[in-house]
Design an enzyme around this catalytic site. Structure first.
Site, short mmCIF file in Angstrom:
data_model
loop_
_atom_site.label_atom_id
_atom_site.label_comp_id
_atom_site.label_asym_id
_atom_site.label_seq_id
_atom_site.Cartn_x
_atom_site.Cartn_y
_atom_site.Cartn_z
N ALA A 142 29.42 38.51 45.91
CA ALA A 142 28.83 37.58 47.00
C ALA A 142 27.38 38.27 46.93
O ALA A 142 27.29 39.53 46.74
CB ALA A 142 29.47 38.18 47.50
N GLY A 155 33.02 38.64 43.94
CA GLY A 155 32.87 37.46 43.88
C GLY A 155 32.63 36.46 43.13
O GLY A 155 34.27 35.52 42.80
N GLU A 209 36.11 37.41 40.92
CA GLU A 209 37.74 36.50 42.07
C GLU A 209 36.95 34.67 42.06
O GLU A 209 38.04 33.70 42.08
CB GLU A 209 37.16 36.40 43.81
CG GLU A 209 37.70 38.19 43.84
CD GLU A 209 37.13 38.42 45.06
OE1 GLU A 209 35.90 38.74 45.35
OE2 GLU A 209 38.03 39.06 45.90
N GLU A 225 33.29 45.51 44.45
CA GLU A 225 33.02 46.34 45.92
C GLU A 225 33.38 47.47 46.87
O GLU A 225 32.79 47.68 48.05
CB GLU A 225 34.24 45.13 47.31
CG GLU A 225 33.82 43.98 47.03
CD GLU A 225 34.60 43.81 45.46
OE1 GLU A 225 34.95 43.91 44.51
OE2 GLU A 225 34.40 42.00 45.30
#
Ligand code: HXC
Length: 257
Positions: free
Chosen positions: A65, A108, A111, A131
């Site tokens: 992200a 992300g 993911e 993260e």
């Protein structure tokens, strides 16, 4: 449609989405999410598209992200807007999606790859959930989908340390279905997608639903769900055609009905 963060094209019966934010290693910001939802919706509306390939660049599928976009956010705002929840729509794509991963698939990015139906990786791929090194945890499903994919030991190892695993380890762990040489990545993903797109759409979509149900329910319920879907496929023209073609020793001509 013109996209700012994606390159979207159709090749034959396959939709191809290429993440395209090279300056940020394809970091996933709100524009990527908005555009990915639009691209998927367009492919779902397009009867000719039978499968989707999602890829990034050679250097990065996606490095996570967008940290710069997240940095100033406050709890109350992201709680009220249910930040990240929009990605579930991407995960719920009904047509099959193959992730073709080269380079970094982190946070992300990892993911997002796991939201796809299966992952084909280049030998250069690196997967991780870093993260924890930013003082947070996976938020787009990593703690759940990675654990289901590779088991508790490997998931804990990756999520608690933030380390990366290479393509060979990812294949050994069951995260990726195939590892190929970098120059073969897109061809391999395309060949798989074309094969899927050539098959009966209702059976392909039901197969996807049935496998996904295995992650959500008990064995007994899952078996019942599979059996009911199996029964229902006998109401399709494609079941008649597929079985007749086998018996008559010819190729089936599916009409996706
Ligand atoms: C924003 C990013 C980024 C990210 C890289 N960049 N990753 N920008 N968000 N996730 C930017 C860098 O700031 C840099 O921009 C440019 O991309 C190139 O990256 P470099 O770091 O210079 O490249 P390199 O040295 O090769 O290192 C590659 C890397 C590193 C190891 C992948 O970039 C990295 O550690 N990135 C962050 C990985 C990460 O922590 N991901 C998890 C994010 S949290 P400039 O402008 O400096 O050139 C997350 C939560 C998901 O994903 C759930 C909630 C939504």
């Amino acid at each position: 449609m013109a996209y700012e963060t994606l390159i979207v094209e159709t090749r034959g019966n396959v939709g191809l989405v290429t993440l395209n934010r090279p300056q940020a290693l394809n970091a996933l910001n709100s524009t990527v999410l908005k555009e990915l939802k639009e691209a998927y919706a367009a492919f779902h509306a397009d009867e000719t598209v039978g499968a989707i390939v999602l890829t990034g660049s050679e250097r990065a599928f996606a490095a996570g992200a967008d940290i710069k976009e997240m940095q100033p956010l406050e709890f109350a705002d992201i709680y009220k807007s249910d930040f990240i929840s929009g990605w579930e729509e991407v995960a719920k794509a009904r047509k099959p999606v193959i992730a073709a991963v080269s380079g970094f698939a982190l946070g992300g990015g990892c993911e997002l790859a796991m939201m796809c139906d299966f992952i084909i990786a280049s030998e250069t791929a690196k997967f991780g959930q870093p993260e924890i090194t930013l003082g947070v945890i996976p938020g787009m499903g990593g703690s759940q989908r990675l654990t289901r994919a590779v088991g508790k030991a490997k998931a804990m190892d990756l999520i608690l340390t933030g380390r990366m695993m290479d393509a060979a380890e990812a294949e050994r762990s069951g995260l990726v279905s195939r590892v190929v040489a970098p120059e073969r990545l897109l061809d391999e993903a395309f060949a798989a997608a074309e094969k899927i797109a050539s098959l009966s759409r209702p059976s392909v979509m039901m197969a996807k639903e049935a496998v996904n149900r295995a992650f959500e329910t008990t064995l007994e319920e899952g078996l019942r769900f599979e059996r009911r879907l199996f029964h229902s496929l006998f109401a399709t023209d494609d079941q008649k055609e597929g079985m007749a073609a086998f018996v008559e020793k010819r190729k089936p001509a599916f009409t996706h009905r």
